[in-house]
Design a protein around this motif. Sequence first.
Motif, mmCIF file in Angstrom:
data_model
loop_
_atom_site.group_PDB
_atom_site.id
_atom_site.type_symbol
_atom_site.label_atom_id
_atom_site.label_comp_id
_atom_site.label_asym_id
_atom_site.label_seq_id
_atom_site.Cartn_x
_atom_site.Cartn_y
_atom_site.Cartn_z
ATOM 1 N N ALA A 26 35.504 46.523 31.609
ATOM 2 C CA ALA A 26 34.175 46.759 32.174
ATOM 3 C C ALA A 26 34.082 46.375 33.642
ATOM 4 N N THR A 27 34.880 45.434 34.092
ATOM 5 C CA THR A 27 34.755 44.933 35.466
ATOM 6 C C THR A 27 35.857 45.424 36.396
ATOM 7 N N PHE A 28 36.649 46.379 35.968
ATOM 8 C CA PHE A 28 37.773 46.820 36.792
ATOM 9 C C PHE A 28 37.328 47.280 38.174
ATOM 10 N N SER A 29 36.270 48.051 38.253
ATOM 11 C CA SER A 29 35.836 48.552 39.560
ATOM 12 C C SER A 29 35.190 47.472 40.421
ATOM 13 N N TYR A 30 34.896 46.326 39.844
ATOM 14 C CA TYR A 30 34.303 45.214 40.586
ATOM 15 C C TYR A 30 35.251 44.027 40.698
ATOM 16 N N GLN A 31 36.539 44.252 40.524
ATOM 17 C CA GLN A 31 37.482 43.136 40.465
ATOM 18 C C GLN A 31 37.545 42.336 41.756
ATOM 19 N N HIS A 32 37.141 42.926 42.874
ATOM 20 C CA HIS A 32 37.138 42.172 44.129
ATOM 21 C C HIS A 32 36.174 40.987 44.058
ATOM 22 N N ILE A 33 35.135 41.106 43.272
ATOM 23 C CA ILE A 33 34.175 40.020 43.133
ATOM 24 C C ILE A 33 34.770 38.866 42.334
ATOM 25 N N PHE A 34 35.631 39.173 41.386
ATOM 26 C CA PHE A 34 36.169 38.162 40.496
ATOM 27 C C PHE A 34 37.476 37.547 40.959
ATOM 28 N N ARG A 53 44.632 49.231 35.991
ATOM 29 C CA ARG A 53 43.544 48.952 35.052
ATOM 30 C C ARG A 53 44.051 48.109 33.879
ATOM 31 N N LEU A 54 45.229 48.437 33.376
ATOM 32 C CA LEU A 54 45.814 47.686 32.266
ATOM 33 C C LEU A 54 46.135 46.258 32.681
ATOM 34 N N LEU A 55 46.695 46.084 33.870
ATOM 35 C CA LEU A 55 47.006 44.738 34.352
ATOM 36 C C LEU A 55 45.736 43.900 34.487
ATOM 37 N N TRP A 56 44.688 44.488 35.046
ATOM 38 C CA TRP A 56 43.425 43.764 35.196
ATOM 39 C C TRP A 56 42.866 43.374 33.822
ATOM 40 N N ALA A 57 42.924 44.295 32.856
ATOM 41 C CA ALA A 57 42.427 44.002 31.512
ATOM 42 C C ALA A 57 43.240 42.877 30.866
ATOM 43 N N LEU A 58 44.553 42.879 31.061
ATOM 44 C CA LEU A 58 45.385 41.823 30.483
ATOM 45 C C LEU A 58 45.096 40.463 31.115
ATOM 46 N N MET A 67 37.380 33.940 35.371
ATOM 47 C CA MET A 67 36.861 35.101 36.104
ATOM 48 C C MET A 67 35.336 35.077 36.155
ATOM 49 N N VAL A 68 34.700 34.681 35.082
ATOM 50 C CA VAL A 68 33.234 34.583 35.077
ATOM 51 C C VAL A 68 32.778 33.548 36.102
ATOM 52 N N LEU A 69 33.436 32.399 36.145
ATOM 53 C CA LEU A 69 33.062 31.355 37.113
ATOM 54 C C LEU A 69 33.264 31.822 38.553
ATOM 55 N N THR A 70 34.381 32.503 38.830
ATOM 56 C CA THR A 70 34.595 32.993 40.194
ATOM 57 C C THR A 70 33.613 34.102 40.541
ATOM 58 N N GLY A 71 33.238 34.908 39.547
ATOM 59 C CA GLY A 71 32.227 35.946 39.777
ATOM 60 C C GLY A 71 30.869 35.345 40.092
ATOM 61 N N LEU A 72 30.521 34.285 39.389
ATOM 62 C CA LEU A 72 29.254 33.608 39.681
ATOM 63 C C LEU A 72 29.259 33.006 41.083
ATOM 64 N N ASN A 73 30.389 32.448 41.485
ATOM 65 C CA ASN A 73 30.497 31.900 42.836
ATOM 66 C C ASN A 73 30.351 33.009 43.876
ATOM 67 N N SER A 74 30.996 34.133 43.659
ATOM 68 C CA SER A 74 30.877 35.251 44.597
ATOM 69 C C SER A 74 29.449 35.766 44.642
ATOM 70 N N ALA A 75 28.774 35.826 43.488
ATOM 71 C CA ALA A 75 27.372 36.259 43.463
ATOM 72 C C ALA A 75 26.498 35.295 44.257
ATOM 73 N N ARG A 76 26.793 34.007 44.170
ATOM 74 C CA ARG A 76 26.046 33.005 44.942
ATOM 75 C C ARG A 76 26.259 33.209 46.435
ATOM 76 N N ILE A 77 27.492 33.475 46.823
ATOM 77 C CA ILE A 77 27.812 33.705 48.238
ATOM 78 C C ILE A 77 27.099 34.950 48.749
ATOM 79 N N LEU A 78 27.132 36.022 47.966
ATOM 80 C CA LEU A 78 26.476 37.260 48.378
ATOM 81 C C LEU A 78 24.967 37.093 48.480
#
Length: 90
Positions: A26-34, A53-58, A67-78
């Motif tokens: 689900a987050t492959f296209s947004y992987q830069h955020i994570f 896509r397979l590597l990102w999913a694995l 990844m969720v924690l780093t995504g939350l940090n990136s959302a805070r920065i943005l």
Amino acid sequence: MAFNQEMALNIYIYLFLLFGAVFGLATFSYQHIFSEGPQKVETPEGGSTLGGRLLWALVCTFLWPIMVLTGLNSARILAKRKRQAAAANH
């Protein structure tokens, strides 16, 4: 066969891995955020590949809590940048 603690533990492990795989797909296209910060990186000339896509999913299958924690940090920065830009425009 009785439902025992070992089977319950296996279900939790399977759910953890399943959620991580779905999260990765689900987050492959947004992987830069994570993974690489809030700046979007350039995609390859041919676009994304099935291997990418397979590597990102694995990776997300096993590391989705990180990844969720780093995504939350990136959302805070943005959000902070957006607030600063709005304050500068007023």
